[in-house]
Design a protein around this motif. Structure first.
Motif, short mmCIF file in Angstrom:
data_model
loop_
_atom_site.label_atom_id
_atom_site.label_comp_id
_atom_site.label_asym_id
_atom_site.label_seq_id
_atom_site.Cartn_x
_atom_site.Cartn_y
_atom_site.Cartn_z
N TYR A 29 0.84 -1.20 0.00
CA TYR A 29 0.00 0.00 0.00
C TYR A 29 0.88 1.25 0.00
O TYR A 29 0.67 2.18 -0.78
N GLN A 88 0.40 8.08 -14.23
CA GLN A 88 -0.47 7.82 -13.08
C GLN A 88 -0.95 6.37 -13.07
O GLN A 88 -1.04 5.75 -12.01
N TYR A 89 -1.26 5.86 -14.23
CA TYR A 89 -1.71 4.46 -14.31
C TYR A 89 -0.62 3.52 -13.82
O TYR A 89 -0.87 2.60 -13.03
N LYS A 104 2.53 1.97 -3.29
CA LYS A 104 1.62 2.59 -4.26
C LYS A 104 1.51 4.09 -4.02
O LYS A 104 1.60 4.88 -4.96
N ILE A 105 1.32 4.49 -2.76
CA ILE A 105 1.22 5.91 -2.43
C ILE A 105 2.50 6.65 -2.81
O ILE A 105 2.46 7.75 -3.38
N VAL A 135 2.63 7.14 -6.60
CA VAL A 135 1.71 8.19 -7.07
C VAL A 135 2.31 9.57 -6.79
O VAL A 135 2.28 10.46 -7.64
N HIS A 140 -0.12 3.54 -10.06
CA HIS A 140 -1.07 2.70 -9.33
C HIS A 140 -0.69 1.22 -9.41
O HIS A 140 -1.22 0.41 -8.65
N LYS A 141 0.23 0.90 -10.31
CA LYS A 141 0.78 -0.45 -10.38
C LYS A 141 2.11 -0.54 -9.64
O LYS A 141 2.85 -1.48 -9.79
N ARG A 142 2.42 0.51 -8.87
CA ARG A 142 3.62 0.57 -8.00
C ARG A 142 4.91 0.89 -8.72
O ARG A 142 6.00 0.65 -8.22
#
Length: 270
Positions: free
Chosen positions: A120, A162-163, A123-124, A127, A166-168
């Motif tokens: 988690y 951005q995509y 991912k943050i 981003v 979200h996939k790290r």
């Protein structure tokens, strides 16, 4: 209108039970008039349950509970039945069904669904990285990125960044303009993690015209003219050739398709 009181009892934060209760109540009282929903989170032992049952008796409340430990669920059920309190066990039947279906024992560990794991946070972080190093704002990010995207304006660099975030993946992107020299850091990037995004002149002409009109500008500006686009694409080809990176034609590709191509290349190169 009759008063309705619901106690939501949980061995975690009680968010699951509260949302289910609200969804059900809203079918009768969308504005929750004459309704009290009270949470009792982090319930750890039978003494806590006894106290809640006592309050429920006094206030004529229904008890809705999400308890993952079987012993505590049974104790709650026995206590409610003894005092003629109406109750609903939200998790017990589902846990029991899964247990029978897959032949495995539940962990009975509260709050697992809410735990913030390393994935988690990764991912943050990705981003935030994509935002910080978007559109060539800080070339220092190019050497820190997992993926570097280069291309002329309106080739989906930002949404693709951005995509992938979200996939790290940590992504930095650089717009290429003939009048501006690319940052030197771009030529120090490992070519295996750099991708040039190319698009047909015709498609880019349409996209840029639509962009200009959306901004309330005249769509015959030089920005959208085919001659200007071809000049930019020629500059793009020179830069990516110097980098030695892969080139992806995004003319008829969705962002997800392009991302899948990039992720496959990155994973194969590891």
């Amino acid at each position: 209108m009759k008063n309705l009181k619901v106690f939501v009892v949980s061995d975690s934060v009680g968010e699951t039970g509260e949302q289910v209760v609200k969804a059900a109540v809203s079918q009768f009282r969308p504005t929750f008039d004459n309704t009290v929903i009270r949470k009792f989170p982090n319930i750890e032992n039978n003494d806590h349950i006894e106290k809640i049952v006592e309050i429920a008796i006094e206030q004529d409340a229904i008890i809705v509970f999400t308890l993952v430990e079987k012993k505590m669920r049974n104790y709650m059920i026995d206590s409610c039945n003894r005092e003629n309190i109406q109750w609903i066990d939200l998790l017990g039947p589902l846990i029991h069904l899964f247990e029978e279906k897959i032949g495995e024992q539940p962990r009975e560990e509260p709050g697992l669904v809410h735990k913030l794991d390393a994935d988690y946070f990764k991912k943050i972080e990705a981003v935030e990285f994509a935002v910080k190093y978007d559109d060539g704002r800080d070339p220092r990010g190019l050497l820190l990125a997992d993926v570097v995207l280069v291309g002329v304006s309106r080739t989906s660099k930002t949404p693709l960044s951005q995509y992938l975030a979200h996939k790290r993946y940590k992504v930095a992107n650089v717009p290429l303009v003939p009048e501006v020299n690319p940052p030197e850091e771009l030529f120090l990037v490992d070519p295996k993690k750099c991708f040039g995004l190319v698009i047909s002149t015709e498609k880019l002409n349409v996209i840029r015209k639509e962009r200009l009109m959306a901004l309330g500008l005249n769509d015959d500006a030089i920005y959208a003219k085919p001659s200007r686009i071809e000049q930019e694409l020629e500059h793009f080809n020179k830069v990516v050739e110097r980098i030695g990176c892969s080139i992806i034609d995004v003319t008829n590709k969705a962002v997800e398709e392009t991302a899948n191509v990039i992720m496959e290349v990155i994973e194969q190169s590891k």
